[in-house]
Design a protein around this motif. Sequence first.
Motif, PDB file in Angstrom:
ATOM      1  N   MET A   1       0.843  -1.178   0.000  1.00  0.00           N
ATOM      2  CA  MET A   1       0.000   0.000   0.000  1.00  0.00           C
ATOM      3  C   MET A   1       0.890   1.243   0.000  1.00  0.00           C
ATOM      4  N   THR A   2       0.525   2.236  -0.751  1.00  0.00           N
ATOM      5  CA  THR A   2       1.298   3.465  -0.801  1.00  0.00           C
ATOM      6  C   THR A   2       0.923   4.351   0.368  1.00  0.00           C
ATOM      7  N   ASN A   3       1.564   5.502   0.462  1.00  0.00           N
ATOM      8  CA  ASN A   3       1.240   6.463   1.505  1.00  0.00           C
ATOM      9  C   ASN A   3       0.040   7.314   1.138  1.00  0.00           C
ATOM     10  N   ASP A   4      -0.623   7.019   0.033  1.00  0.00           N
ATOM     11  CA  ASP A   4      -1.800   7.770  -0.394  1.00  0.00           C
ATOM     12  C   ASP A   4      -2.987   7.349   0.459  1.00  0.00           C
ATOM     13  N   HIS A   5      -3.328   8.182   1.434  1.00  0.00           N
ATOM     14  CA  HIS A   5      -4.403   7.865   2.366  1.00  0.00           C
ATOM     15  C   HIS A   5      -5.770   7.860   1.703  1.00  0.00           C
ATOM     16  N   SER A   6      -5.863   8.405   0.502  1.00  0.00           N
ATOM     17  CA  SER A   6      -7.144   8.425  -0.199  1.00  0.00           C
ATOM     18  C   SER A   6      -7.568   7.028  -0.634  1.00  0.00           C
ATOM     19  N   GLU A   7      -6.645   6.050  -0.586  1.00  0.00           N
ATOM     20  CA  GLU A   7      -6.990   4.676  -0.943  1.00  0.00           C
ATOM     21  C   GLU A   7      -7.946   4.061   0.075  1.00  0.00           C
ATOM     22  N   LEU A   8      -8.029   4.621   1.247  1.00  0.00           N
ATOM     23  CA  LEU A   8      -8.953   4.136   2.265  1.00  0.00           C
ATOM     24  C   LEU A   8     -10.282   4.861   2.095  1.00  0.00           C
ATOM     25  N   ASP A   9     -11.318   4.108   1.771  1.00  0.00           N
ATOM     26  CA  ASP A   9     -12.623   4.738   1.636  1.00  0.00           C
ATOM     27  C   ASP A   9     -13.351   4.739   2.978  1.00  0.00           C
ATOM     28  N   ARG A  10     -14.596   5.192   2.967  1.00  0.00           N
ATOM     29  CA  ARG A  10     -15.322   5.332   4.237  1.00  0.00           C
ATOM     30  C   ARG A  10     -15.569   3.989   4.905  1.00  0.00           C
ATOM     31  N   PHE A  11     -15.717   2.919   4.141  1.00  0.00           N
ATOM     32  CA  PHE A  11     -15.910   1.598   4.729  1.00  0.00           C
ATOM     33  C   PHE A  11     -14.623   1.096   5.382  1.00  0.00           C
ATOM     34  N   ASP A  12     -13.478   1.321   4.706  1.00  0.00           N
ATOM     35  CA  ASP A  12     -12.193   0.942   5.292  1.00  0.00           C
ATOM     36  C   ASP A  12     -11.974   1.681   6.613  1.00  0.00           C
ATOM     37  N   ARG A  13     -12.229   2.976   6.609  1.00  0.00           N
ATOM     38  CA  ARG A  13     -12.052   3.774   7.826  1.00  0.00           C
ATOM     39  C   ARG A  13     -13.019   3.333   8.921  1.00  0.00           C
ATOM     40  N   ALA A  14     -14.229   2.975   8.533  1.00  0.00           N
ATOM     41  CA  ALA A  14     -15.203   2.480   9.510  1.00  0.00           C
ATOM     42  C   ALA A  14     -14.725   1.169  10.129  1.00  0.00           C
ATOM     43  N   ILE A  15     -14.178   0.282   9.305  1.00  0.00           N
ATOM     44  CA  ILE A  15     -13.621  -0.975   9.821  1.00  0.00           C
ATOM     45  C   ILE A  15     -12.529  -0.674  10.841  1.00  0.00           C
ATOM     46  N   LEU A  16     -11.636   0.237  10.518  1.00  0.00           N
ATOM     47  CA  LEU A  16     -10.536   0.576  11.424  1.00  0.00           C
ATOM     48  C   LEU A  16     -11.058   1.163  12.730  1.00  0.00           C
ATOM     49  N   ARG A  17     -12.059   2.049  12.652  1.00  0.00           N
ATOM     50  CA  ARG A  17     -12.635   2.650  13.866  1.00  0.00           C
ATOM     51  C   ARG A  17     -13.261   1.588  14.762  1.00  0.00           C
ATOM     52  N   VAL A  18     -14.036   0.696  14.172  1.00  0.00           N
ATOM     53  CA  VAL A  18     -14.711  -0.339  14.957  1.00  0.00           C
ATOM     54  C   VAL A  18     -13.689  -1.281  15.577  1.00  0.00           C
ATOM     55  N   LEU A  19     -12.695  -1.714  14.800  1.00  0.00           N
ATOM     56  CA  LEU A  19     -11.683  -2.626  15.329  1.00  0.00           C
ATOM     57  C   LEU A  19     -10.830  -1.985  16.421  1.00  0.00           C
ATOM     58  N   ALA A  20     -10.597  -0.683  16.312  1.00  0.00           N
ATOM     59  CA  ALA A  20      -9.820   0.002  17.348  1.00  0.00           C
ATOM     60  C   ALA A  20     -10.566  -0.020  18.675  1.00  0.00           C
ATOM     61  N   ALA A  21     -11.889   0.012  18.618  1.00  0.00           N
ATOM     62  CA  ALA A  21     -12.697  -0.027  19.833  1.00  0.00           C
ATOM     63  C   ALA A  21     -12.907  -1.456  20.323  1.00  0.00           C
ATOM     64  N   ASP A  22     -13.004  -2.417  19.385  1.00  0.00           N
ATOM     65  CA  ASP A  22     -13.268  -3.812  19.748  1.00  0.00           C
ATOM     66  C   ASP A  22     -12.594  -4.729  18.737  1.00  0.00           C
ATOM     67  N   GLY A  23     -11.353  -5.072  18.988  1.00  0.00           N
ATOM     68  CA  GLY A  23     -10.589  -5.925  18.083  1.00  0.00           C
ATOM     69  C   GLY A  23     -11.067  -7.362  18.041  1.00  0.00           C
ATOM     70  N   ARG A  24     -11.964  -7.735  18.948  1.00  0.00           N
ATOM     71  CA  ARG A  24     -12.465  -9.109  18.998  1.00  0.00           C
ATOM     72  C   ARG A  24     -13.862  -9.238  18.401  1.00  0.00           C
ATOM     73  N   ILE A  25     -14.351  -8.201  17.760  1.00  0.00           N
ATOM     74  CA  ILE A  25     -15.691  -8.221  17.175  1.00  0.00           C
ATOM     75  C   ILE A  25     -15.761  -9.280  16.075  1.00  0.00           C
ATOM     76  N   SER A  26     -16.887  -9.943  15.976  1.00  0.00           N
ATOM     77  CA  SER A  26     -17.055 -10.945  14.918  1.00  0.00           C
ATOM     78  C   SER A  26     -17.239 -10.245  13.575  1.00  0.00           C
ATOM     79  N   ILE A  27     -16.962 -10.975  12.502  1.00  0.00           N
ATOM     80  CA  ILE A  27     -17.159 -10.429  11.153  1.00  0.00           C
ATOM     81  C   ILE A  27     -18.617 -10.039  10.958  1.00  0.00           C
ATOM     82  N   THR A  28     -19.529 -10.857  11.443  1.00  0.00           N
ATOM     83  CA  THR A  28     -20.963 -10.562  11.300  1.00  0.00           C
ATOM     84  C   THR A  28     -21.306  -9.237  11.976  1.00  0.00           C
ATOM     85  N   ASP A  29     -20.831  -9.038  13.202  1.00  0.00           N
ATOM     86  CA  ASP A  29     -21.116  -7.789  13.911  1.00  0.00           C
ATOM     87  C   ASP A  29     -20.384  -6.608  13.277  1.00  0.00           C
TER      88      ASP A  29
END
Length: 158
Positions: A1-29
Amino acid sequence: MTNDHSELDRFDRAILRVLAADGRISITDLAREIGLSKSPTQARLRRLEKDGVITGYRALFDPIRLGMDHVSFVEVRLHDTREAALAEFNAAVRKIPEIEQVHLIAGNFDYLMKVRTQDMTDYRLVLAEKISTLPHVANTSTYVAMQAVKENALSDVI
């Protein structure tokens, strides 16, 4: 991955936010939280891991409950700042478990460290027996934290 942060869309950023709060969340949740179905969520998660955006998962501990509530910030000046000396210092500092963070600084000193110990007596031993004996250390200055007012996770800025 390059340093171009625009490659992360809103879904990618949402995944990162949720995982940062709960890294053990199931894929379904996780899928439900970000508003995608399970398969695309899982594919995105795998891509974020493969691309090195997600570098791992770990448990976080409450340092106060573990009796490690003494925090010091240490300015370190080296007597040699050539690349070989910096590399030697960097390798040695990684071996000291009480040092939580180390940053090479552009300023009046060379490194800033965050050191966590049980108390001042423990810190004095770490300073005398470990930090002061690191390669190329000329001198140190210590600042003791009285209270953590804010300690952000990256999830706050994603």
